[in-house]
Design an enzyme around this catalytic site. Structure first.
Site, short mmCIF file in Angstrom:
data_model
loop_
_atom_site.label_atom_id
_atom_site.label_comp_id
_atom_site.label_asym_id
_atom_site.label_seq_id
_atom_site.Cartn_x
_atom_site.Cartn_y
_atom_site.Cartn_z
N GLY A 11 -21.67 -1.46 11.01
CA GLY A 11 -22.25 -0.31 11.71
C GLY A 11 -22.80 -0.75 13.06
N ALA A 22 -25.60 -10.83 27.09
CA ALA A 22 -26.32 -12.11 27.08
C ALA A 22 -25.40 -13.25 26.66
CB ALA A 22 -27.53 -12.02 26.14
N ARG A 72 -15.46 -1.64 9.95
CA ARG A 72 -15.72 -2.32 8.67
C ARG A 72 -14.35 -2.75 8.17
NH1 ARG A 72 -21.05 -0.97 7.88
NH2 ARG A 72 -21.68 1.15 8.43
N ASP A 103 -25.36 -7.72 7.21
CA ASP A 103 -25.11 -8.75 6.18
C ASP A 103 -23.64 -8.85 5.79
OD1 ASP A 103 -25.16 -6.37 4.77
OD2 ASP A 103 -26.13 -7.25 3.01
N THR A 126 -28.13 -4.72 13.21
CA THR A 126 -28.05 -3.58 12.29
C THR A 126 -29.36 -2.81 12.36
OG1 THR A 126 -28.06 -2.91 9.95
CG2 THR A 126 -28.70 -5.17 10.38
N ILE A 127 -29.28 -1.50 12.29
CA ILE A 127 -30.53 -0.71 12.31
C ILE A 127 -31.31 -0.88 11.02
CG2 ILE A 127 -29.61 1.02 13.91
CD1 ILE A 127 -29.46 2.94 11.41
N ASP A 128 -30.68 -1.42 9.97
CA ASP A 128 -31.30 -1.39 8.63
C ASP A 128 -32.48 -2.34 8.43
OD1 ASP A 128 -29.35 0.46 8.01
OD2 ASP A 128 -28.04 -0.97 6.99
N ASP A 130 -32.44 -5.23 7.12
CA ASP A 130 -32.35 -5.62 5.71
C ASP A 130 -32.04 -7.11 5.51
OD1 ASP A 130 -29.82 -5.43 6.77
OD2 ASP A 130 -28.96 -4.29 5.11
N ARG A 163 -45.34 24.23 6.42
CA ARG A 163 -44.27 23.81 5.50
C ARG A 163 -44.33 22.32 5.20
NH1 ARG A 163 -39.45 27.13 8.62
NH2 ARG A 163 -39.70 29.06 7.44
N ARG A 172 -29.43 2.11 4.16
CA ARG A 172 -28.65 1.67 3.00
C ARG A 172 -29.59 1.44 1.82
NH1 ARG A 172 -23.25 0.16 3.46
NH2 ARG A 172 -23.40 -0.03 5.71
N ARG A 244 -38.51 22.09 3.51
CA ARG A 244 -37.28 22.13 4.32
C ARG A 244 -36.71 20.71 4.48
NH1 ARG A 244 -37.90 26.72 3.46
NH2 ARG A 244 -37.82 28.51 4.89
O1 F6P Z 1 -25.69 -0.29 8.13
C1 F6P Z 1 -25.96 0.72 9.04
C2 F6P Z 1 -25.79 2.08 8.44
O2 F6P Z 1 -26.09 3.04 9.42
C3 F6P Z 1 -26.59 2.34 7.17
O3 F6P Z 1 -27.93 2.63 7.43
C4 F6P Z 1 -25.81 3.47 6.56
O4 F6P Z 1 -25.97 3.49 5.16
C5 F6P Z 1 -24.40 3.15 6.92
O5 F6P Z 1 -24.46 2.26 8.03
C6 F6P Z 1 -23.55 4.34 7.26
O6 F6P Z 1 -22.27 3.89 7.45
P1 F6P Z 1 -21.12 4.75 8.13
O7 F6P Z 1 -21.46 4.92 9.58
O8 F6P Z 1 -19.91 3.92 7.93
O9 F6P Z 1 -21.10 6.06 7.44
#
Ligand code: F6P
Length: 320
Positions: A11, A22, A72, A103, A126-128, A130, A163, A172, A244
């Site tokens: 991702g 860089a 991927r 990862d 990665t934004i995660d 993790d 609300r 993830r 909501r």
């Molecule tokens: O690993 C980054 C991420 O944005 C996760 O947070 C998310 O679960 C996944 O990728 C979504 O993947 P895709 O863009 O392939 O749907």
């Protein structure tokens, strides 16, 4: 080392372009050649390898996404795919590789280093957030800031209508985006995969906050638990407050990187090339206690991510 390769994989994350810049500029500074591989490991399967120059990376430090594009690549999990990747590297005389990704991408890098002897450096993109070995991954800060912007807007309308907003963020299996955006937005509740939740307790917490004068509630839920829509449905069945759901989705993966991510990108990219220049491979770069670090890539991918319970408790105490 005279010629290195560079790819972004998995991702995308804000700051990847700044890291590409860089890497390319540091390598040129040291008199090395850099080849960009487009579409991640898939570009190694299909031989999409393009020489990068000083000016190929102009004007990208501020851009989200990745100019090398990403994918991927399931083929990289197979022996045939891995051999193809190594052949492409050999064909172009690429002696070392920088992989920017999460990862899954690091696992590919680990195979190249461990089984094929290709010196590889991983930059955590990665934004995660993790990966346990680094305090922050590239893109996490920008993603959380994007979530904050959206949650601020939700708070306005939720307060007007009294609300409850259920906001789904990515991550993830990791709850960090929910944890940080929950604390920083003043959300009353976060729901993350690392901690089991009790719907009755959540309703009690909402009722308590209303009795204390609150006019709205924000619940940030990590995608690894369930969707905002599913959660909102469950919650609505046991509360009279209007609920909501909102899913932030891929918006949180785009946008111009924050200062924090651009700084990480500059330092990670620079460090990765310095390691290769010194003949050191098979490392992952990261940040720990505000210092740029590097560690064995195999060790880095095998560390289990720990959840920050102290931050979770802080949220419980201050968001009432
Ligand atoms: O690993 C980054 C991420 O944005 C996760 O947070 C998310 O679960 C996944 O990728 C979504 O993947 P895709 O863009 O392939 O749907």
């Amino acid at each position: 080392m005279k010629r290195i390769g560079l790819l972004t994989s998995g991702g995308d994350a804000p700051g990847m372009n700044a890291a590409i810049r860089a890497v390319v500029r540091t390598a040129i500074y040291f008199g090395m050649e850099v080849y960009g591989i487009e579409r991640g490991y898939a570009g190694l399967m299909d031989d999409i390898v393009i020489k990068q120059e000083m000016r190929s990376v102009s004007n990208i430090v501020q851009c989200g996404g990745t100019k090398l594009r990403t994918a991927r690549c399931l083929e990289m999990l197979t022996k045939e795919g891995q051999e193809k990747a190594v052949k492409t590297l050999e064909k172009h005389g690429i002696e070392g590789l920088v992989v920017i990704g999460g990862d899954g991408s690091f696992r590919g890098a680990k195979v190249l280093s461990e089984q094929y002897g290709v010196p590889t450096i991983g930059i955590p993109g990665t934004i995660d957030n993790d990966l346990q070995y680094t305090d922050y991954t590239l893109g996490f800060d920008t993603a959380v800031n994007t979530c904050l912007d959206i949650i601020n807007k939700l708070r306005d309308t939720m307060t007007s209508h009294e609300r409850v907003s259920v906001v789904e963020v990515m991550g993830r299996h990791c709850g960090d985006i929910a944890l940080y955006s929950g604390i920083a937005s003043g959300a009353e509740i976060i729901v993350v995969p690392e901690i089991s939740f009790d719907l009755e307790n959540i309703v009690a917490r909402i009722n308590r906050s209303r009795a204390n004068g609150k006019h709205s509630n924000i619940i940030v839920i990590a995608e690894g638990v369930m969707s905002a829509e599913q959660f909102a449905k469950k919650l609505q069945s046991i509360t009279t407050h209007a609920v909501r759901p909102t899913c932030i989705g891929h918006v949180q993966r785009g946008g111009s990187p924050s200062m924090a991510d651009r700084m990480l990108a500059a330092q990670f990219g620079n460090k990765a090339v310095r390691l290769l220049r010194d003949g050191i491979g098979n490392r992952a770069v990261g940040i720990h206690d505000n210092k740029i670090i590097d560690m064995d890539i195999i060790e880095a991918v095998s560390m289990k991510k720990k959840f920050n319970y102290q931050l979770y408790e802080t949220l419980q105490m201050i968001s009432m």
